[in-house]
Design an enzyme around this catalytic site. Structure first.
Site, PDB file in Angstrom:
ATOM      1  N   TRP B 322       0.837  -1.208   0.000  1.00 19.71           N
ATOM      2  CA  TRP B 322       0.000   0.000   0.000  1.00 19.71           C
ATOM      3  C   TRP B 322       0.871   1.258   0.000  1.00 19.71           C
ATOM      4  CZ3 TRP B 322      -0.222   4.149   3.327  1.00 19.71           C
ATOM      5  CH2 TRP B 322      -1.302   5.017   3.172  1.00 19.71           C
ATOM      6  N   HIS B 323       2.025   1.162   0.698  1.00 16.51           N
ATOM      7  CA  HIS B 323       2.869   2.344   0.817  1.00 16.51           C
ATOM      8  C   HIS B 323       3.494   2.761  -0.503  1.00 16.51           C
ATOM      9  CE1 HIS B 323       2.461   1.662   5.095  1.00 16.51           C
ATOM     10  NE2 HIS B 323       2.869   2.902   5.256  1.00 16.51           N
ATOM     11  N   GLY B 324       3.720   1.839  -1.377  1.00 13.54           N
ATOM     12  CA  GLY B 324       4.296   2.245  -2.653  1.00 13.54           C
ATOM     13  C   GLY B 324       4.571   1.062  -3.546  1.00 13.54           C
TER      14      GLY B 324
END
Lengths: 353, 474
Positions: B322-324
């Site tokens: 989700w973060h990247g």
């Protein structure tokens, strides 16, 4: 109609905040006590020259040097002496160069000068190619801005600044002007340096008059260290010429023409080895555009060559000459001025035997 | 438009002045327009994406609620999940998956040149997509009724204080605040201003100054020694905390000034003694979202130990992703997933030992320090830009200590202290008193000194120029 009970629902007075503001005011006062020791060298020069130009008692100068930090050390006294010898009568030049200003700043400065003093016969004008962009002089957006705009704000009023900056920049100019009212904010970087090295607050320092007047406004610089490759690389990172700067340069020429002033455009040297970089491209651009402007303003003259390089040992960083470099450059500049133009007797008059 | 810019300050002063004189209906309209201006200031073209997400989930939620059978409800929910994750997948992960596939195939000497998308990642897409998606899921589970007012829902999705970097609000919490009139009090205004000020301090003084220590080491990681990497890791641990907590505090503060209450996103995460506790304190809005909408639907801890480990692993793997769109984030997620599993495995053993052996009172502090270092190692994975860089940094961290003496260590520690001492002092007081607003309860004289020190630090050492928040890239 109103549903919010914003003020009426609390009797709390933010005492701590008010106390804090009081403390900040006291700090501001203390910092102003040490103003001359905290201010940067550039700011001191700007303020010194501002006071000078606003002083009605300023003596008359036949010629004035205007430009950026790269001509800060040009010895105007030497130029005066050489031209005095050449013309055969007393000629005086003064170096009014201002660090971290662009073309707009010099237009405003000339206006300020002409409001109070007799127009000089000639202006020696030099702005390096990377200062032909107004963008250079603008700070990054953000609270507590710093940079060239603050320096320009030191010199000029809001109304004056609004004349040269497009309306899209007025917010930024206004903020810089407001921030400039607080010494703590406008000199934050210098205060940080002073706090990190408090010894300088107590160290003796030379008054500005001794620093600048010795060379008629030209600053004495030491030898320093020759620039590293990295410094030269950084100095090469110019931003190019913008249309606004050209517009204000033409206004500058127009204003000078209205007052019967000749403007000689010259360039300060760059370190040797700078090939295929932006200042050269900028210089090429200037070489391309200056003749066009010259065609429209008969009071404008170009001192050749426009792009000059000096050995690296004559520099104290990637773009500024050191003391010996400025000595050499001043000498060469005086010779070129005398050799290339024959209007000196005309504008200064010749004392006939 | 960044919170730490003058542009935002002027924007908020105008919006807030109007807000105070309007009634509830017009307040909401004003906030909606302001939110779209706020978002459009980055790139107005991505407003269409925001509007699409809003319209899609508004109508899908109405469909879910209006459906007669559970199967139809489920179909509409799947539709919402697929569309939301599809948008996220296209804009955030498409190039990542294509590149990864290309890389994998090249190992087998199959060379493909598939098309990649040349698009900029829309700012805040992960945040508002999750927020919008949680609404349809909540409607499906009957936790909230689908709103009949599109404008209310649009404001819930686009509410500018938390639009681009959270906290990821739940409809059950924020939507009622949008729908009903809010009370703006002077006390709330003071608290909001304080939160915004503290957040601004965390970002501009702490995070942006620490970035100057972190960035050179990660930019030139091949030349860094063990001490430099360790210093950069300590600095980054506080940089990312202050960057994100700063944003969350400004968001909460700005919202509170307008009478909204936004959830707390951080509760002193570096005081955690276990991975479980860390995730109860760090990015709470995301960790609770992942727990409620991923971990529990996967079965949570209801299917035995092995399934629990699997669920923890999947949740953290996806949390990392989700973060990247990068393998470094995936690795970071896997690392935290592994920590959670190991903690679950060994915590009964540790509990038994602690029952039999009387641990001294400072053992919690020791655990805190130890766990902090595990978190710091995780930040190495998070901050690195490639797997290769992780290898370089780990090698330097554990193997390149020659020529590093006490003096160098002291110098490195001293470089961090000026930017951390105020933060650490306040964090300790907040943690001990268990109150994020404890500073407002100090005596006026103490508060005066506190404000003065913070303001002077900001004026003199605060970074000029509005620097982007790290979490904007997610």
């Amino acid at each position: 109609m109103r549903k919010n009970l914003f003020i009426s629902n609390s009797k709390a007075v933010p005492l701590a905040l008010l106390g804090c503001l009081l403390l900040l005011l006291v700090t501001e006062g203390v910092a102003r006590q040490y103003a001359d020791r905290i201010r940067s060298f550039s700011d001191l020069i700007i303020l010194y020259k501002k006071n000078l130009v606003e002083d009605e008692q300023l003596p008359y100068f036949n010629g004035v040097l205007l430009g950026d930090s790269r001509i800060l050390g040009v010895d105007a006294r030497l130029i005066s002496d050489k031209l005095t010898q050449s013309v055969g009568r007393n000629v005086s030049f003064y170096n009014f160069s201002l660090p971290e200003h662009d073309v707009r700043g010099y237009y405003l400065f000339l206006k300020k000068y002409l409001k109070r003093h007799r127009p000089p016969a000639v202006i020696l004008f030099s702005v390096s190619s990377d200062n032909w962009s107004g963008e250079n002089n603008l700070p990054k957006s953000g609270v507590f801005m710093s940079g060239g705009l603050h320096r320009t704000c030191l010199l000029f009023s809001m109304a004056e600044l609004a004349e040269v900056y497009p309306w899209t920049f007025w917010g930024m100019v206004f903020t810089a002007k407001i921030e400039g009212t607080s010494f703590l904010i406008s000199h934050r970087r210098m205060i940080r340096n002073a706090l990190e090295n408090p010894v300088r607050l107590w160290a003796p320092y030379p008054p500005m008059a001794n620093v600048t007047l010795g060379r008629n406004g030209g600053v004495h610089f030491g030898v320093g260290h020759p620039p590293s490759e990295e410094q030269i690389r950084q100095a090469n990172a110019g931003t190019g010429v913008d249309a606004q700067s050209i517009f204000w340069f033409e206004k500058f020429l127009w204003l000078a023409r209205e007052h019967g002033i000749r403007v000689v455009f010259f360039s300060a040297p760059w370190p040797q080895g700078m090939v295929l970089n932006s200042p050269v491209e900028g210089a090429d651009f200037l070489k391309g555009i200056l003749p066009g402007i010259q065609g429209r303003y008969e009071n404008m003259f170009i001192l050749e060559p426009v792009f000059v390089t000096y050995p690296r040992e004559f520099f104290r960083d990637g773009e500024h000459l050191n003391g010996p470099g400025f000595d050499q450059f001043s000498e060469g500049l005086a010779q070129r001025l005398i050799g290339q133009f024959n209007f000196w007797p005309d504008i200064f008059g010749r004392v006939l035997d | 438009m960044l919170f730490n810019s003058l542009q935002f300050f002027i924007f908020f002063v105008i919006v807030y002045s109007l807000y105070l004189i309007l009634n509830h209906k017009w307040q909401n309209r004003l906030l909606l327009v302001a939110s779209y201006i706020f978002y459009g200031a980055w790139d107005w073209r991505f407003l269409t994406l925001l509007w699409f997400s809003t319209l899609m989930d508004f109508f899908l939620a109405r469909r879910i609620e209006g459906a007669f059978s559970q199967t139809t409800k489920r179909r509409w929910l799947i539709c919402s999940v697929v569309l939301n994750l599809g948008i996220l997948g296209i804009f955030k992960y498409f190039n990542f998956f294509v590149d990864s596939l290309q890389c994998l195939l090249s190992y087998f000497h199959i060379h493909l040149s598939p098309a990649t998308l040349h698009i900029v990642l829309p700012v805040g897409i992960s945040f508002y997509t999750f927020q919008s998606l949680s609404y349809t899921i909540d409607v499906y589970y009957g936790k909230i009724k689908a709103t009949r007012y599109l404008s209310d829902f649009a404001l819930y999705v686009a509410f500018f204080p938390q639009l681009v970097a959270g906290p990821i609000e739940r409809a059950t919490h924020l939507l009622p605040q949008v729908s009903s009139p809010r009370r703006v009090t002077l006390e709330g205004f003071y608290q909001g201003c304080f939160l915004a000020f503290w957040g601004f301090f965390e970002k501009v003084f702490v995070a942006d100054n620490l970035a100057k220590i972190v960035d050179p080491v990660f930019t030139n990681s091949s030349a860094a020694n063990g001490l430099e990497v360790l210093t950069a890791l300590y600095a980054f641990a506080f940089q990312i905390f202050c960057d994100f907590d700063g944003y969350s505090n400004i968001a909460r503060g700005v919202a509170q000034c307008m009478g909204f209450e936004i959830m707390v996103n951080f509760r002193w995460p570096y005081f955690a003694v276990s991975p479980r506790e860390f995730w109860q304190r760090w990015h709470i809005s995301l960790s609770t979202w992942l727990k409620d909408y991923l971990y529990i639907p996967l079965g949570g801890n209801r299917g035995g130990e092995l399934k629990t480990y699997r669920n923890l692993f999947i949740t953290m793997f996806l949390g990392g992703l989700w973060h990247g769109a990068s393998w470094t984030f995936v690795l970071w997620g896997v690392y935290h997933g592994s920590l959670l599993i190991l903690h679950r495995l060994f915590s009964p053993l540790v509990r038994n030992i602690s029952r039999n052996i009387c641990f001294p009172s400072w053992s919690r502090n020791l655990q805190m320090v130890l766990f902090f270092h595990l978190v710091c190692f995780g930040w190495l994975l998070f901050r690195s830009t490639s797997i290769g860089q992780i290898g370089q940094m780990v090698h330097a961290l554990f193997g390149q200590w020659s020529g590093v003496g006490f003096q160098e260590g002291l110098k490195a520690a001293v470089s961090l202290v000026p930017f951390l001492w105020i933060l650490l002092l306040i964090q300790i007081v907040q943690y001990v008193r268990n109150d994020p607003l404890v500073m407002l309860k100090f005596r006026p004289l103490t508060r005066m000194v506190f404000y003065y020190v913070c303001l002077m630090a900001l004026i003199v050492w605060g970074e000029t120029g509005a620097k982007e928040f790290i979490y904007f890239q997610f």
